[in-house]
Write a protein that holds these residues in place. Structure first.
Motif, short mmCIF file in Angstrom:
data_model
loop_
_atom_site.label_atom_id
_atom_site.label_comp_id
_atom_site.label_asym_id
_atom_site.label_seq_id
_atom_site.Cartn_x
_atom_site.Cartn_y
_atom_site.Cartn_z
N MET A 1 0.82 -1.20 0.00
CA MET A 1 0.00 0.00 0.00
C MET A 1 0.86 1.25 0.00
O MET A 1 0.53 2.22 -0.65
N ASN A 2 1.96 1.23 0.73
CA ASN A 2 2.82 2.39 0.80
C ASN A 2 3.44 2.70 -0.56
O ASN A 2 3.58 3.85 -0.93
N LEU A 3 3.83 1.67 -1.30
CA LEU A 3 4.41 1.89 -2.62
C LEU A 3 3.41 2.54 -3.56
O LEU A 3 3.75 3.45 -4.32
N ALA A 4 2.16 2.11 -3.50
CA ALA A 4 1.13 2.71 -4.35
C ALA A 4 0.95 4.19 -4.01
O ALA A 4 0.81 5.03 -4.91
N CYS A 5 0.97 4.52 -2.73
CA CYS A 5 0.85 5.93 -2.33
C CYS A 5 2.03 6.75 -2.83
O CYS A 5 1.85 7.88 -3.29
N GLN A 6 3.21 6.19 -2.76
CA GLN A 6 4.39 6.91 -3.23
C GLN A 6 4.35 7.11 -4.74
O GLN A 6 4.73 8.17 -5.24
N VAL A 7 3.87 6.11 -5.47
CA VAL A 7 3.79 6.24 -6.93
C VAL A 7 2.78 7.32 -7.30
O VAL A 7 3.05 8.17 -8.16
N PHE A 8 1.62 7.33 -6.67
CA PHE A 8 0.62 8.34 -6.99
C PHE A 8 1.07 9.73 -6.56
O PHE A 8 0.78 10.72 -7.22
N THR A 9 1.80 9.83 -5.46
CA THR A 9 2.34 11.11 -5.03
C THR A 9 3.36 11.63 -6.04
O THR A 9 3.37 12.81 -6.38
N LEU A 10 4.20 10.74 -6.54
CA LEU A 10 5.17 11.14 -7.56
C LEU A 10 4.48 11.58 -8.84
O LEU A 10 4.87 12.58 -9.45
N LEU A 11 3.43 10.87 -9.24
CA LEU A 11 2.68 11.27 -10.43
C LEU A 11 2.01 12.63 -10.24
O LEU A 11 1.97 13.45 -11.16
N GLU A 12 1.50 12.88 -9.05
CA GLU A 12 0.91 14.19 -8.77
C GLU A 12 1.96 15.29 -8.84
O GLU A 12 1.73 16.37 -9.41
N LEU B 1 4.80 15.27 -10.52
CA LEU B 1 5.21 15.47 -11.92
C LEU B 1 4.13 16.20 -12.71
O LEU B 1 4.44 17.04 -13.56
N THR B 2 2.87 15.91 -12.43
CA THR B 2 1.77 16.60 -13.11
C THR B 2 1.80 18.09 -12.78
O THR B 2 1.63 18.92 -13.68
N HIS B 3 2.01 18.43 -11.52
CA HIS B 3 2.08 19.85 -11.15
C HIS B 3 3.27 20.53 -11.81
O HIS B 3 3.16 21.66 -12.27
N LEU B 4 4.39 19.86 -11.84
CA LEU B 4 5.57 20.46 -12.44
C LEU B 4 5.39 20.68 -13.94
O LEU B 4 5.68 21.77 -14.45
N VAL B 5 4.89 19.70 -14.64
CA VAL B 5 4.70 19.83 -16.09
C VAL B 5 3.62 20.86 -16.40
O VAL B 5 3.80 21.71 -17.28
N THR B 6 2.51 20.80 -15.67
CA THR B 6 1.44 21.77 -15.90
C THR B 6 1.92 23.20 -15.64
O THR B 6 1.63 24.11 -16.42
N GLY B 7 2.65 23.39 -14.57
CA GLY B 7 3.17 24.72 -14.26
C GLY B 7 4.17 25.21 -15.28
O GLY B 7 4.14 26.37 -15.68
#
Length: 77
Positions: free
Chosen positions: A1-12, A14-20
């Motif tokens: 479960m922790n790995l899934a949270c870390q992956v989604f956090t990383l995707l979020e 990266l999404t903020h960085l690219v969008t910005g």
């Protein structure tokens, strides 16, 4: 479960960085700064929690929290 949270956090993050970055370079500086500064705050909070949890490892918390903290004072400009 922790790995899934870390992956989604990383995707979020990266999404903020690219969008910005895209919004910043497309002529909308305010719309571009907002997600980038949110990402910086999103990275500073865990560094503060890390420093509070493990005071002996303050250098690691500083290494984690200092780079995203640098753009914060210039955000008002």
């Amino acid at each position: 479960m922790n790995l899934a949270c870390q992956v989604f956090t990383l995707l979020e993050a990266l999404t903020h960085l690219v969008t910005g970055a895209v919004a910043l370079h497309s002529g909308e500086p305010a719309a571009g700064r907002t997600p980038i500064l949110y990402l910086c705050a999103f990275l500073i909070a865990p560094a503060l929690a890390f420093a509070a949890s493990f005071p002996r490892l303050w250098r690691g918390a500083l290494d984690q929290g200092l780079p995203p903290a640098l753009p914060q004072p210039t955000a008002a400009c």
